[in-house]
Design a protein around this motif. Structure first.
Motif, PDB file in Angstrom:
ATOM      1  N   VAL A  30       0.871  -1.172   0.000  1.00  0.00           N
ATOM      2  CA  VAL A  30       0.000   0.000   0.000  1.00  0.00           C
ATOM      3  C   VAL A  30       0.906   1.219   0.000  1.00  0.00           C
ATOM      4  N   LYS A  31       1.209   1.720  -1.163  1.00  0.00           N
ATOM      5  CA  LYS A  31       2.189   2.789  -1.327  1.00  0.00           C
ATOM      6  C   LYS A  31       1.771   4.078  -0.636  1.00  0.00           C
ATOM      7  N   SER A  32       0.503   4.423  -0.760  1.00  0.00           N
ATOM      8  CA  SER A  32       0.021   5.680  -0.203  1.00  0.00           C
ATOM      9  C   SER A  32      -0.268   5.594   1.288  1.00  0.00           C
ATOM     10  N   GLY A  33      -0.313   4.386   1.796  1.00  0.00           N
ATOM     11  CA  GLY A  33      -0.694   4.190   3.191  1.00  0.00           C
ATOM     12  C   GLY A  33      -2.187   4.024   3.374  1.00  0.00           C
ATOM     13  N   ASN A  34      -2.969   4.217   2.279  1.00  0.00           N
ATOM     14  CA  ASN A  34      -4.426   4.083   2.338  1.00  0.00           C
ATOM     15  C   ASN A  34      -4.903   3.137   1.242  1.00  0.00           C
ATOM     16  N   PRO A  35      -5.292   1.930   1.596  1.00  0.00           N
ATOM     17  CA  PRO A  35      -5.728   0.973   0.564  1.00  0.00           C
ATOM     18  C   PRO A  35      -6.974   1.411  -0.182  1.00  0.00           C
ATOM     19  N   MET A  36      -7.694   2.429   0.333  1.00  0.00           N
ATOM     20  CA  MET A  36      -8.900   2.919  -0.328  1.00  0.00           C
ATOM     21  C   MET A  36      -8.594   4.041  -1.318  1.00  0.00           C
ATOM     22  N   ASP A  37      -7.327   4.390  -1.476  1.00  0.00           N
ATOM     23  CA  ASP A  37      -6.917   5.434  -2.405  1.00  0.00           C
ATOM     24  C   ASP A  37      -6.853   4.853  -3.818  1.00  0.00           C
TER      25      ASP A  37
END
Length: 457
Positions: A294-301
């Motif tokens: 999860v690169k952004s830290g938010n899997p919902m991104d």
């Protein structure tokens, strides 16, 4: 004296017989006696049937210089970069002359598109005669009576209703067929980083698929093998999987024979056993076995759809159009079927789109006919989308996999068409907040059904 007379008579008969047999001819083929007249087979001479006068095609309808507009949120005009595109441009010019019209391709920014469609149709003057539209946007328009059925502007003589090699009907929506498009094959499936697979010594996914070993458990097994710290710095630097959690759930639900919403019967499906089973598996990927980057830290991104491009992810779902400018080689297989799935359904087609004709378009039948005819050109491809697929994939095995095992297996997923349908909240509770799948399904069941009921069937 009598003997001489007898000999003379015999000699005379002999000479007569020889003369008769010779027929007086001088060539070898004439030495064969003709067959008796009664045994001759006389060939009946037939008078040639009178040729029917060629049926003249009725003259093309003169549209008086009318502009036929074809709209999308990108430029649909053929670029002329390939032989097919050049031939289609020539065909368009020919049809403009034939029908005394102008064919114009309209490019409207995506964020403005649906507002332009809605306001123009409500005013009785559609901004375009043929519109590209996503299914999730088309469903509300259909329920409001703003789009025409294919049967309303085609006849049995149209290619779409016969050979369907120029134009095909898109999957039914709202209980009938409204959309159309030219035939093609698209690469929507599990892609894998071939370079990384070779480096890590992972089994080739196409071999697993061919051997009947490509399952959810096998995907998780390979993803776990790929997730590791390769430079021994105490941090994972290679990952087994990546993706946008919303998409991940939908794809595995479809591959398990389910759908997050039943648009045909107007029923919520977040609480369906097939969806719950898929959600349990997705939760294992993210929270139990922790194989997802999860690169952004938010899997919902949504931007997580592009995480695979870093080159440190082994397996990921992608569409072929997302593969441009990669620095590594990829392969493709279908999303593996779940315990309740079948090869007929391998991915959720949330972005399904097609061409539609809005209500209020004048002479919709001739508009459609002209559009269909623009594709009546010499075929330079061995199969639909050949040039496109070969520009995206370097291995023929990948193209064969798409054509033979992926094309036609998308499940139209329309939860985005319903106002406030809680797929996002459902996934967020499970993946981000690590809540129970069954409890979460029960939590959002009524809200989901209310959303469906609000839009209607």
């Amino acid at each position: 004296m009598r003997k001489m007379k007898g000999l003379s008579l015999i000699l005379f008969c002999l000479i007569f017989l020889l003369t008769a047999c010779s027929g007086g001819g001088s060539t070898a083929e004439n030495n064969t006696p003709p067959a008796p007249v009664e045994n001759e087979i006389k060939e009946e001479v037939k008078e040639p049937a009178p040729e029917e006068p060629a049926k003249e095609e009725p003259p093309a309808k003169d549209l008086g210089g009318r502009v036929i507009k074809i709209a999308a949120w990108w430029d649909l005009k053929p670029a002329g970069a390939t032989a097919s595109e050049k031939a289609r441009l020539d065909k368009i010019a020919e049809l403009e002359k034939k029908y005394n019209c102008k064919i114009e391709f309209v490019n409207v920014p995506f964020e403005e598109y649906m507002n332009k469609f809605t306001t123009s149709v409500l005013a009785g003057e559609p901004f375009a005669d043929i519109v590209q539209m996503e299914y999730k946007a088309a469903l509300p328009a259909i329920l409001k009576g703003q789009l025409l059925k294919v049967s309303e502007f085609t006849t049995e003589q149209n290619n779409i209703n016969k050979d369907a090699d120029l134009m095909t009907k898109s999957p039914s929506i709202g209980g009938d067929e409204y959309g159309f498009d030219n035939p093609g094959s698209l690469g929507h499936g599990i892609h894998y980083n071939r370079d990384l697979f070779k480096k890590l010594g992972l089994p080739d996914l196409q071999e697993l698929y061919t051997n009947g070993e490509w399952t959810w458990d096998k995907l998780l097994e390979v993803a776990k093998q790929a997730t590791k710290d390769t430079n021994n710095d105490g941090k994972t630097d290679v990952w087994g999987y990546s993706g946008w959690a919303m998409d991940v759930l939908k794809h595995f639900t479809a591959a398990n024979g389910g759908n997050v919403v039943d648009a045909v019967n107007g029923k919520e499906m977040l609480s369906d056993a097939k969806t719950i089973e898929a959600a349990e598996f997705v939760n294992r990927l993210y929270n139990v076995d922790k194989v997802v980057k999860v690169k952004s830290g938010n899997p919902m991104d949504w931007e997580e759809t592009n995480t695979f491009k870093d080159g440190d992810v082994a397996i990921f779902f992608a569409a072929e159009w997302m593969l441009g400018d990669l620095t590594f080689e990829v392969g493709i297989v279908p999303v593996p079927n779940g315990p309740q799935g079948s090869p007929d359904a391998t991915y959720a087609n949330s972005g399904a789109a097609a061409k539609f004709i809005p209500k209020g378009v004048e002479d919709a039948a001739i508009v459609y006919q002209i559009y269909e005819e623009t594709f009546d050109i010499p075929q330079t491809e061995e199969y639909p989308s050949q040039e496109y697929l070969e520009s995206m994939y370097t291995n023929q095995e990948d193209i064969d996999m798409i054509r033979e095992h992926i094309t036609g297996t998308g499940v139209i997923t329309l939860d985005d068409a319903y106002p406030e349908y809680p797929t996002g909240a459902f996934v967020d509770d499970i993946i981000v907040k690590n809540q129970s799948v069954t409890a979460t399904a029960e939590k959002y069941k009524q809200q989901a059904q209310a959303s469906v009921d609000k839009l209607g069937k």
